[in-house]
Design an enzyme around this catalytic site. Sequence first.
Site, PDB file in Angstrom:
ATOM      1  N   ASP A   1       0.830  -1.228  -0.132  1.00  0.00           N
ATOM      2  CA  ASP A   1       0.009  -0.148   0.053  1.00  0.00           C
ATOM      3  C   ASP A   1       0.910   1.295   0.129  1.00  0.00           C
ATOM      4  O   ASP A   1       2.047   1.066  -0.372  1.00  0.00           O
ATOM      5  CB  ASP A   1      -1.215   0.090   1.305  1.00  0.00           C
ATOM      6  CG  ASP A   1      -2.419   0.581   0.713  1.00  0.00           C
ATOM      7  OD1 ASP A   1      -2.228   1.741   0.250  1.00  0.00           O
ATOM      8  OD2 ASP A   1      -3.332   0.243   1.351  1.00  0.00           O
ATOM      9  N   ASP A   2       0.084   2.434   0.664  1.00  0.00           N
ATOM     10  CA  ASP A   2       1.364   3.681   0.456  1.00  0.00           C
ATOM     11  C   ASP A   2       2.509   3.724   1.277  1.00  0.00           C
ATOM     12  O   ASP A   2       2.222   2.867   2.377  1.00  0.00           O
ATOM     13  CB  ASP A   2       0.452   4.818   0.879  1.00  0.00           C
ATOM     14  CG  ASP A   2      -1.065   4.927  -0.185  1.00  0.00           C
ATOM     15  OD1 ASP A   2      -0.722   4.873  -1.387  1.00  0.00           O
ATOM     16  OD2 ASP A   2      -1.933   5.066   0.601  1.00  0.00           O
TER      17      ASP A   2
END
Length: 475
Positions: free
Chosen positions: A264-265
Amino acid sequence: MSLTMKQCLHLRNSNVLGVISLIIILGSLNVKVAECRVIGLGNNEYSAINCRKHSALLTDFGGVGDGKTSNTKIFASAITKLSQNASDGGATLIVPPGKWLTGSFNLTSHFTLFLQKDAVILASQDEKEWPSLAVLPSYGKGRDAPGGRFSSLIFGNNLTDVVITGQNGTIDGQGSYWWVKFKKKEFTLTRPYMIEIMFSDQIQISNITLINSPSWFVHPIYSSNIIIKGLTILAPVDSPNTDGIDPDSCTNTRIEDCYIVSGDDCISPKSGWDGYGVKFGKPTKQLVIRRITCISPDSAMVALGSEMSGGIEDVRVEDLTAIDTQSAVRIKTAVGRGAYVKNIYVRRLNLNTMKYVFWMTGSYGSHPDPDFDPKALPVITGINYKDVVAKNVTYAARLEGMPNNPFTGICISNVTIQVSEEQKKLQWNCTDIAGVTNNVTPSPCEVLPQKDKTDCVFPNDKLPIEDVQLKSCSL
């Protein structure tokens, strides 16, 4: 008589020759001396916001590093006993080489958790060793499920002066257990994070390796004066919600010199979710992010939001490298979020193999409640990018504001983007935005007109956290 643990800890922090002499004297008087190993100082120097007067090994409390024996109660007991030294110079719990299986445990104030080289804290996959907590007040609902959340592996609440550091020891979240159950929708509680410190001040997390978190890796929330540096964070690029570092409703934070591979980020500043975040009203501000390398094929190097309902402001991002990452510094928000993202400053990005260089989303969705407030429109303004070099790019930009609520004050200058061989005809896709550009290749969309001599702003002043100098400590 026997020496108490406190006396033992005091001996460990005295001059080595003095300790040896004292033990010899006590031995000659037939005094029973509790085992009290002295740790050599040769390779045990480290940097920290504060040094500690006392220290002890996890094994002093009965810890077993075989990777099979649970040490959950041992960690809890050790930290409780060491907390007695909080007013006397604080204490360090040293995790030596070995595999130390444990469930969730809580930290204390004026305390350092130190992982020696080849030490591995191994997260238990027994859910009974993970207490449940109420949902966060600025979120109102669990991220995975509405029934509350599991406590993080390493947790702290209402602390002052806490350090997690080491000689690049490892914390392994053994996340595959949690990822499989999450994908099958078998949880009634939100998955645990690896490290969460909340309502706290003076936090340092540095010089350790974090792998395979059940969900987010590092989550300081409702906290201030935070330094996160020298972390290696690793998760499979298809693992769900394994954000690297998520400063959430935090003030005065410095994130630097980290290497992150994530599903993810890599870094995602946040401040609460829809009306819950608006009501709680605590922004993330005064944030420095620098010298980060990110690999995340399906997410952003830095994502502002999408949970930003307390506001995000005065964020300074510089000298970042992204490789095979979906986007660089992205803004994610939606109708219902309210609040703002403003005064964001970005410079000196080195990007290689990207889907988007610039990406802003005004329709991210994902709400805690279906009846969110349609009048809660976020204000996105004062977004500055400069000095960006990008290679092997699919799209230069996808900038999508909101109808009747455009994103304004966007400035982009001195940018060179080399598109991939499979380049798309429309490189800039822009709707409901306004701003200016200068010296940008390929040419931006018409709503970002060229303004000669424009050099997008980056502040010259320093934030208070940038002036904090770490002390040289030894065990």
